[in-house]
Scaffold this motif. Structure first.
Motif, mmCIF file in Angstrom:
data_model
loop_
_atom_site.group_PDB
_atom_site.id
_atom_site.type_symbol
_atom_site.label_atom_id
_atom_site.label_comp_id
_atom_site.label_asym_id
_atom_site.label_seq_id
_atom_site.Cartn_x
_atom_site.Cartn_y
_atom_site.Cartn_z
ATOM 1 N N SER A 1 0.839 -1.200 0.000
ATOM 2 C CA SER A 1 0.000 0.000 0.000
ATOM 3 C C SER A 1 0.869 1.245 0.000
ATOM 4 O O SER A 1 2.002 1.238 0.497
ATOM 5 C CB SER A 1 -0.905 -0.003 1.230
ATOM 6 N N PRO A 2 0.383 2.338 -0.564
ATOM 7 C CA PRO A 2 1.158 3.596 -0.535
ATOM 8 C C PRO A 2 1.422 4.043 0.896
ATOM 9 O O PRO A 2 0.568 3.903 1.788
ATOM 10 C CB PRO A 2 0.243 4.579 -1.273
ATOM 11 N N LYS A 3 2.597 4.592 1.123
ATOM 12 C CA LYS A 3 2.991 4.980 2.476
ATOM 13 C C LYS A 3 2.068 6.040 3.069
ATOM 14 O O LYS A 3 1.716 5.952 4.255
ATOM 15 C CB LYS A 3 4.445 5.463 2.469
ATOM 16 N N PRO A 4 1.668 7.081 2.332
ATOM 17 C CA PRO A 4 0.751 8.058 2.950
ATOM 18 C C PRO A 4 -0.567 7.434 3.402
ATOM 19 O O PRO A 4 -1.060 7.738 4.496
ATOM 20 C CB PRO A 4 0.537 9.092 1.841
ATOM 21 N N ALA A 5 -1.138 6.557 2.581
ATOM 22 C CA ALA A 5 -2.398 5.920 2.966
ATOM 23 C C ALA A 5 -2.211 5.018 4.177
ATOM 24 O O ALA A 5 -3.072 4.973 5.080
ATOM 25 C CB ALA A 5 -2.947 5.118 1.788
ATOM 26 N N LEU A 6 -1.099 4.305 4.243
ATOM 27 C CA LEU A 6 -0.853 3.403 5.368
ATOM 28 C C LEU A 6 -0.631 4.177 6.661
ATOM 29 O O LEU A 6 -1.241 3.870 7.704
ATOM 30 C CB LEU A 6 0.353 2.523 5.056
ATOM 31 N N TYR A 7 0.223 5.208 6.608
ATOM 32 C CA TYR A 7 0.549 5.948 7.823
ATOM 33 C C TYR A 7 -0.628 6.778 8.319
ATOM 34 O O TYR A 7 -0.880 6.863 9.530
ATOM 35 C CB TYR A 7 1.767 6.834 7.578
ATOM 36 N N LEU A 8 -1.365 7.386 7.401
ATOM 37 C CA LEU A 8 -2.525 8.178 7.828
ATOM 38 C C LEU A 8 -3.623 7.281 8.403
ATOM 39 O O LEU A 8 -4.314 7.664 9.361
ATOM 40 C CB LEU A 8 -3.063 8.984 6.649
ATOM 41 N N SER A 9 -3.792 6.099 7.845
ATOM 42 C CA SER A 9 -4.795 5.180 8.378
ATOM 43 C C SER A 9 -4.417 4.694 9.773
ATOM 44 O O SER A 9 -5.270 4.612 10.676
ATOM 45 C CB SER A 9 -4.976 3.992 7.439
ATOM 46 N N LEU A 10 -3.146 4.379 9.967
ATOM 47 C CA LEU A 10 -2.700 3.952 11.290
ATOM 48 C C LEU A 10 -2.790 5.083 12.310
ATOM 49 O O LEU A 10 -3.145 4.862 13.480
ATOM 50 C CB LEU A 10 -1.272 3.407 11.218
ATOM 51 N N ALA A 11 -2.473 6.300 11.880
ATOM 52 C CA ALA A 11 -2.586 7.443 12.788
ATOM 53 C C ALA A 11 -4.035 7.737 13.143
ATOM 54 O O ALA A 11 -4.336 8.180 14.263
ATOM 55 C CB ALA A 11 -1.942 8.678 12.156
ATOM 56 N N GLY A 12 -4.954 7.478 12.218
ATOM 57 C CA GLY A 12 -6.362 7.698 12.505
ATOM 58 C C GLY A 12 -6.935 6.722 13.516
ATOM 59 O O GLY A 12 -8.014 6.964 14.078
ATOM 60 N N LEU A 13 -6.225 5.613 13.780
ATOM 61 C CA LEU A 13 -6.682 4.646 14.772
ATOM 62 C C LEU A 13 -6.246 4.991 16.193
ATOM 63 O O LEU A 13 -6.712 4.351 17.152
ATOM 64 C CB LEU A 13 -6.161 3.250 14.414
ATOM 65 N N ILE A 14 -5.382 5.977 16.350
ATOM 66 C CA ILE A 14 -4.881 6.327 17.692
ATOM 67 C C ILE A 14 -6.000 6.809 18.616
ATOM 68 O O ILE A 14 -6.067 6.381 19.779
ATOM 69 C CB ILE A 14 -3.756 7.376 17.570
ATOM 70 N N PRO A 15 -6.920 7.697 18.190
ATOM 71 C CA PRO A 15 -8.008 8.091 19.101
ATOM 72 C C PRO A 15 -8.894 6.921 19.543
ATOM 73 O O PRO A 15 -9.402 6.939 20.674
ATOM 74 C CB PRO A 15 -8.802 9.109 18.271
ATOM 75 N N PHE A 16 -9.074 5.940 18.692
ATOM 76 C CA PHE A 16 -9.874 4.779 19.100
ATOM 77 C C PHE A 16 -9.168 3.961 20.176
ATOM 78 O O PHE A 16 -9.775 3.563 21.174
ATOM 79 C CB PHE A 16 -10.170 3.887 17.888
ATOM 80 N N VAL A 17 -7.885 3.698 19.972
ATOM 81 C CA VAL A 17 -7.153 2.825 20.888
ATOM 82 C C VAL A 17 -6.823 3.543 22.199
ATOM 83 O O VAL A 17 -6.796 2.908 23.269
ATOM 84 C CB VAL A 17 -5.863 2.317 20.200
ATOM 85 N N SER A 18 -6.587 4.852 22.158
ATOM 86 C CA SER A 18 -6.149 5.579 23.355
ATOM 87 C C SER A 18 -7.235 5.669 24.430
ATOM 88 O O SER A 18 -6.924 5.720 25.618
ATOM 89 C CB SER A 18 -5.693 6.987 22.971
ATOM 90 N N VAL A 19 -8.506 5.665 24.020
ATOM 91 C CA VAL A 19 -9.588 5.822 25.009
ATOM 92 C C VAL A 19 -9.677 4.611 25.937
ATOM 93 O O VAL A 19 -9.589 4.757 27.166
ATOM 94 C CB VAL A 19 -10.926 6.093 24.298
ATOM 95 N N PRO A 20 -9.859 3.384 25.461
ATOM 96 C CA PRO A 20 -9.895 2.252 26.410
ATOM 97 C C PRO A 20 -8.562 2.016 27.101
ATOM 98 O O PRO A 20 -8.528 1.528 28.242
ATOM 99 C CB PRO A 20 -10.296 1.068 25.536
ATOM 100 N N LEU A 21 -7.454 2.363 26.448
ATOM 101 C CA LEU A 21 -6.151 2.170 27.072
ATOM 102 C C LEU A 21 -5.982 3.108 28.271
ATOM 103 O O LEU A 21 -5.476 2.701 29.328
ATOM 104 C CB LEU A 21 -5.043 2.406 26.041
ATOM 105 N N THR A 22 -6.423 4.342 28.125
ATOM 106 C CA THR A 22 -6.346 5.301 29.241
ATOM 107 C C THR A 22 -7.224 4.867 30.416
ATOM 108 O O THR A 22 -6.814 4.939 31.588
ATOM 109 C CB THR A 22 -6.764 6.690 28.759
ATOM 110 N N MET A 23 -8.423 4.405 30.112
ATOM 111 C CA MET A 23 -9.319 3.950 31.181
ATOM 112 C C MET A 23 -8.774 2.720 31.889
ATOM 113 O O MET A 23 -8.907 2.581 33.110
ATOM 114 C CB MET A 23 -10.697 3.653 30.596
ATOM 115 N N ALA A 24 -8.164 1.802 31.131
ATOM 116 C CA ALA A 24 -7.623 0.588 31.743
ATOM 117 C C ALA A 24 -6.421 0.904 32.622
ATOM 118 O O ALA A 24 -6.231 0.289 33.679
ATOM 119 C CB ALA A 24 -7.232 -0.411 30.664
#
Length: 257
Positions: free
Chosen positions: A102-125
């Motif tokens: 996959s193109p690097k911009p699409a891969l990196y931006l997609s992975l960066a867009g997942l940070i708000p999802f993962v950070s919420v339950p991780l902070t609570m835990a």
């Protein structure tokens, strides 16, 4: 002359026609060395094993004996390295290969867009506390992401040279995930909003993977990985909400007693 057919039958495999051809050459080629060598080679090839004396070549006798006693079962044979290398790659291996393509911009931006999802339950835990504001922000961010995924189909179908046509199927289906996301925002309960976002993510993934097969393979793999991470993050938040609220309720009951 009468002994010639007998000698031919015992010592030679060549047909009688070949002997007629080579016979005159044997008589008329006394001065030609090449004809003698070719004739000797033909005679050597045509001679039967009876013409060779076993005492002159004992190694051949032992080889025949070893071949007679050598047996091997097919299922006991080890697989050669070529057999193991020719196995087709698995689904996971092919998916990882497509993800790397996959193109690097699409891969990196997609992975960066997942940070708000993962950070919420991780902070609570980590802190051991449920934060309704963070859970609400996660649901709203999920609704925005679903709306973005639905709008991509419009952008893919509108160009003139696009393989997807701007018909009712492509354009109308792209508006269904944003409707689910819009409804998820108005739920007062975080649980209902998160479940609605999960349903919208599943519908959008079904449209992109099944109904529109002209997307590149790397994009489909990226969509599957992103949808799994977002769905698991929302479900983890709901699970932490249930566990942490139950613990808080039990601690309050103990203080009252």
């Amino acid at each position: 002359i009468n002994m010639f057919p007998l000698i031919r039958r015992c010592c030679f495999h060549t047909p009688f026609k070949l002997q007629k051809v080579t016979g005159p050459r044997l008589l008329t080629s006394g001065k030609n060395k090449t004809s003698w060598s070719s004739l000797g080679l033909q005679l050597q090839r045509g001679m039967c094993p009876l013409s060779r004396y076993p005492s002159h070549n004992p190694a051949s006798v032992y080889a025949i004996k070893l071949q007679a006693f050598h047996t091997s079962l097919p299922f006991l044979k080890k697989k050669t390295p070529k057999d193991s290398e020719t196995k087709p790659p698995g689904i996971l291996q092919r998916s990882m290969t497509s993800l790397k393509d996959s193109p690097k911009p699409a891969l990196y931006l997609s992975l960066a867009g997942l940070i708000p999802f993962v950070s919420v339950p991780l902070t609570m835990a980590i802190q051991g506390t449920f934060y309704p504001e963070l859970a609400s922000a996660q649901v709203i961010y999920g609704a925005v992401t679903v709306s973005f995924l639905g709008g991509m189909r419009w952008g893919f179908a509108l160009p003139e040279n696009s393989p997807a046509k701007p018909d009712w199927m492509n354009l109308a289906n792209s508006t269904i995930p944003p409707l689910f996301a819009w409804q998820a925002i108005f739920f007062k309960d975080i649980t209902n909003g998160a479940v609605m976002v999960v349903m919208a993510l599943g519908i959008a993934l079904h449209y992109d993977v099944s109904l529109l097969p002209t997307y590149p393979r790397w994009f489909k793999v990226l969509r599957v990985v992103g949808t799994l991470v977002m769905t698991l993050s929302l479900l983890a938040t709901l699970l932490l909400k249930m566990i942490l609220e139950e613990q808080l309720k039990n601690s309050r009951n103990k203080l009252q007693i």
